[in-house]
Design a protein around this motif. Structure first.
Motif, PDB file in Angstrom:
ATOM      1  N   LEU A 177      16.899  14.381 -73.053  1.00 50.90           N
ATOM      2  CA  LEU A 177      15.767  13.797 -72.806  1.00 50.90           C
ATOM      3  C   LEU A 177      15.174  13.371 -71.343  1.00 50.90           C
ATOM      4  N   SER A 178      15.933  13.211 -70.647  1.00 47.30           N
ATOM      5  CA  SER A 178      15.756  12.453 -69.335  1.00 47.30           C
ATOM      6  C   SER A 178      14.763  13.571 -68.483  1.00 47.30           C
ATOM      7  N   ALA A 179      14.703  14.748 -68.785  1.00 44.16           N
ATOM      8  CA  ALA A 179      13.919  15.829 -67.893  1.00 44.16           C
ATOM      9  C   ALA A 179      12.318  15.464 -68.336  1.00 44.16           C
ATOM     10  N   SER A 180      11.904  14.874 -69.110  1.00 45.76           N
ATOM     11  CA  SER A 180      10.573  14.514 -69.473  1.00 45.76           C
ATOM     12  C   SER A 180      10.121  13.519 -68.571  1.00 45.76           C
ATOM     13  N   TYR A 181      11.030  12.644 -68.143  1.00 43.76           N
ATOM     14  CA  TYR A 181      10.004  11.814 -67.140  1.00 43.76           C
ATOM     15  C   TYR A 181       9.248  10.860 -67.706  1.00 43.76           C
ATOM     16  N   ASP A 182       9.302  10.231 -68.782  1.00 46.89           N
ATOM     17  CA  ASP A 182       8.386   9.425 -69.239  1.00 46.89           C
ATOM     18  C   ASP A 182       8.199   8.179 -68.346  1.00 46.89           C
ATOM     19  N   ASN A 183       6.625   7.712 -68.426  1.00 49.21           N
ATOM     20  CA  ASN A 183       6.433   6.691 -67.528  1.00 49.21           C
ATOM     21  C   ASN A 183       6.752   6.650 -65.982  1.00 49.21           C
ATOM     22  N   GLN A 184       6.708   8.011 -65.367  1.00 48.86           N
ATOM     23  CA  GLN A 184       7.333   8.283 -63.988  1.00 48.86           C
ATOM     24  C   GLN A 184       6.597   7.252 -63.028  1.00 48.86           C
ATOM     25  N   MET A 185       7.167   6.629 -62.333  1.00 51.76           N
ATOM     26  CA  MET A 185       6.754   5.632 -61.266  1.00 51.76           C
ATOM     27  C   MET A 185       6.945   6.312 -59.979  1.00 51.76           C
ATOM     28  N   ARG A 186       6.265   5.915 -58.985  1.00 50.77           N
ATOM     29  CA  ARG A 186       6.211   6.350 -57.354  1.00 50.77           C
ATOM     30  C   ARG A 186       7.435   5.759 -56.950  1.00 50.77           C
ATOM     31  N   GLY A 187       7.754   4.753 -56.952  1.00 48.60           N
ATOM     32  CA  GLY A 187       9.014   4.030 -56.268  1.00 48.60           C
ATOM     33  C   GLY A 187      10.390   4.453 -56.988  1.00 48.60           C
ATOM     34  N   VAL A 188      11.383   4.159 -56.476  1.00 53.16           N
ATOM     35  CA  VAL A 188      12.781   4.493 -56.787  1.00 53.16           C
ATOM     36  C   VAL A 188      13.442   3.047 -57.131  1.00 53.16           C
ATOM     37  N   HIS A 189      14.223   2.890 -58.038  1.00 54.11           N
ATOM     38  CA  HIS A 189      15.109   1.639 -58.481  1.00 54.11           C
ATOM     39  C   HIS A 189      16.532   2.379 -58.319  1.00 54.11           C
ATOM     40  N   HIS A 190      17.153   1.555 -57.357  1.00 54.48           N
ATOM     41  CA  HIS A 190      18.664   1.902 -57.046  1.00 54.48           C
ATOM     42  C   HIS A 190      19.533   1.065 -57.953  1.00 54.48           C
ATOM     43  N   CYS A 191      21.000   1.456 -58.384  1.00 57.68           N
ATOM     44  CA  CYS A 191      21.766   0.930 -59.134  1.00 57.68           C
ATOM     45  C   CYS A 191      21.887  -0.501 -58.438  1.00 57.68           C
ATOM     46  N   GLU A 192      21.736  -1.673 -59.168  1.00 57.06           N
ATOM     47  CA  GLU A 192      22.273  -2.746 -58.526  1.00 57.06           C
ATOM     48  C   GLU A 192      23.749  -3.171 -58.706  1.00 57.06           C
ATOM     49  N   PHE A 193      24.415  -2.392 -59.432  1.00 55.84           N
ATOM     50  CA  PHE A 193      25.967  -2.582 -59.626  1.00 55.84           C
ATOM     51  C   PHE A 193      26.909  -1.964 -58.666  1.00 55.84           C
ATOM     52  N   CYS A 194      26.268  -0.897 -58.031  1.00 57.80           N
ATOM     53  CA  CYS A 194      27.342  -0.154 -57.114  1.00 57.80           C
ATOM     54  C   CYS A 194      26.528   0.271 -55.959  1.00 57.80           C
ATOM     55  N   ASP A 195      27.095   1.320 -55.196  1.00 61.52           N
ATOM     56  CA  ASP A 195      26.602   1.890 -53.793  1.00 61.52           C
ATOM     57  C   ASP A 195      25.868   3.045 -54.123  1.00 61.52           C
ATOM     58  N   THR A 196      26.011   3.525 -55.464  1.00 62.30           N
ATOM     59  CA  THR A 196      25.219   4.885 -55.497  1.00 62.30           C
ATOM     60  C   THR A 196      23.812   4.672 -54.932  1.00 62.30           C
ATOM     61  N   ASP A 197      23.653   5.860 -54.306  1.00 61.36           N
ATOM     62  CA  ASP A 197      21.978   5.639 -53.411  1.00 61.36           C
ATOM     63  C   ASP A 197      21.094   6.136 -54.650  1.00 61.36           C
ATOM     64  N   ARG A 198      21.195   7.066 -55.278  1.00 62.66           N
ATOM     65  CA  ARG A 198      20.350   7.606 -56.354  1.00 62.66           C
ATOM     66  C   ARG A 198      21.014   8.593 -57.328  1.00 62.66           C
ATOM     67  N   PRO A 199      21.451   8.199 -58.277  1.00 63.74           N
ATOM     68  CA  PRO A 199      22.078   9.074 -59.188  1.00 63.74           C
ATOM     69  C   PRO A 199      21.364  10.492 -59.541  1.00 63.74           C
ATOM     70  N   VAL A 200      22.065  11.433 -59.913  1.00 63.54           N
ATOM     71  CA  VAL A 200      21.303  12.673 -60.416  1.00 63.54           C
ATOM     72  C   VAL A 200      22.126  13.239 -61.378  1.00 63.54           C
ATOM     73  N   VAL A 201      21.788  13.841 -62.336  1.00 61.04           N
ATOM     74  CA  VAL A 201      22.478  14.679 -63.577  1.00 61.04           C
ATOM     75  C   VAL A 201      21.507  15.779 -64.001  1.00 61.04           C
ATOM     76  N   LEU A 202      22.452  16.492 -64.451  1.00 63.44           N
ATOM     77  CA  LEU A 202      21.776  17.963 -64.973  1.00 63.44           C
ATOM     78  C   LEU A 202      21.306  17.460 -66.305  1.00 63.44           C
ATOM     79  N   GLY A 203      19.980  17.850 -66.657  1.00 61.22           N
ATOM     80  CA  GLY A 203      19.718  17.313 -67.920  1.00 61.22           C
ATOM     81  C   GLY A 203      18.609  18.422 -68.342  1.00 61.22           C
ATOM     82  N   GLY A 204      17.719  18.065 -69.473  1.00 56.42           N
ATOM     83  CA  GLY A 204      16.660  18.829 -70.165  1.00 56.42           C
ATOM     84  C   GLY A 204      17.497  19.808 -71.114  1.00 56.42           C
TER      85      GLY A 204
END
Length: 139
Positions: free
Chosen positions: A47-74
């Motif tokens: 479901l993630s590949a549909s990008y519902d309510n896509q925003m211009r900015g990016v929110h980074h995980c506040e729990f770890c150092d991961t810059d911006r996670p990426v997954v294989l989806g669709g």
């Protein structure tokens, strides 16, 4: 990112549909942890590949150092989906609509977040994955 407790009324952005929040986590608020069935993670990736309510900015995980996670989806699980700037919206069998930041995938797989069972069932159902038995085990 703003914190909203699970299953509270959605108010992050204007919407003409009533929705409930799931997975809007922040480090200064506790959250339910546990084991989440892999079918839920698969459904959310689909479901993630549909990008519902896509925003211009990016929110980074506040729990770890991961810059911006990426997954294989669709549907074919072959689309790179960047997490942190969109939502995943799912509808339960009873008609309830849920909205979660797409970072919910990262929260589940890396930070043991355990979403409410009704959201998990809605995600699996929306993605068309067979459900039988419990989908979460909260600790």
């Amino acid at each position: 990112m703003t914190h909203y407790p699970d299953l509270t009324r959605y108010s992050y952005d204007e919407s003409d549909q009533e929705m409930l929040n799931v997975g809007w986590l922040a480090p200064d608020h506790s959250y339910c942890t546990g084991v989440v069935d892999e079918r839920v993670v698969t459904a959310l990736k689909v479901l993630s590949a549909s990008y519902d309510n896509q925003m211009r900015g990016v929110h980074h995980c506040e729990f770890c150092d991961t810059d911006r996670p990426v997954v294989l989806g669709g549907p074919a699980m072959d689309t790179e989906v960047w997490l942190g700037s969109a939502e995943i919206r799912v509808r339960g069998a009873d008609g309830t609509l849920y909205a979660a930041p797409n970072l919910v995938i990262h929260y589940i797989t890396q930070h043991q977040y355990c979403p409410p069972e009704e959201f998990c069932r809605a995600a699996v159902g929306t993605a068309g994955i067979e459900t039988a038995g419990a989908l979460t085990l909260a600790e």
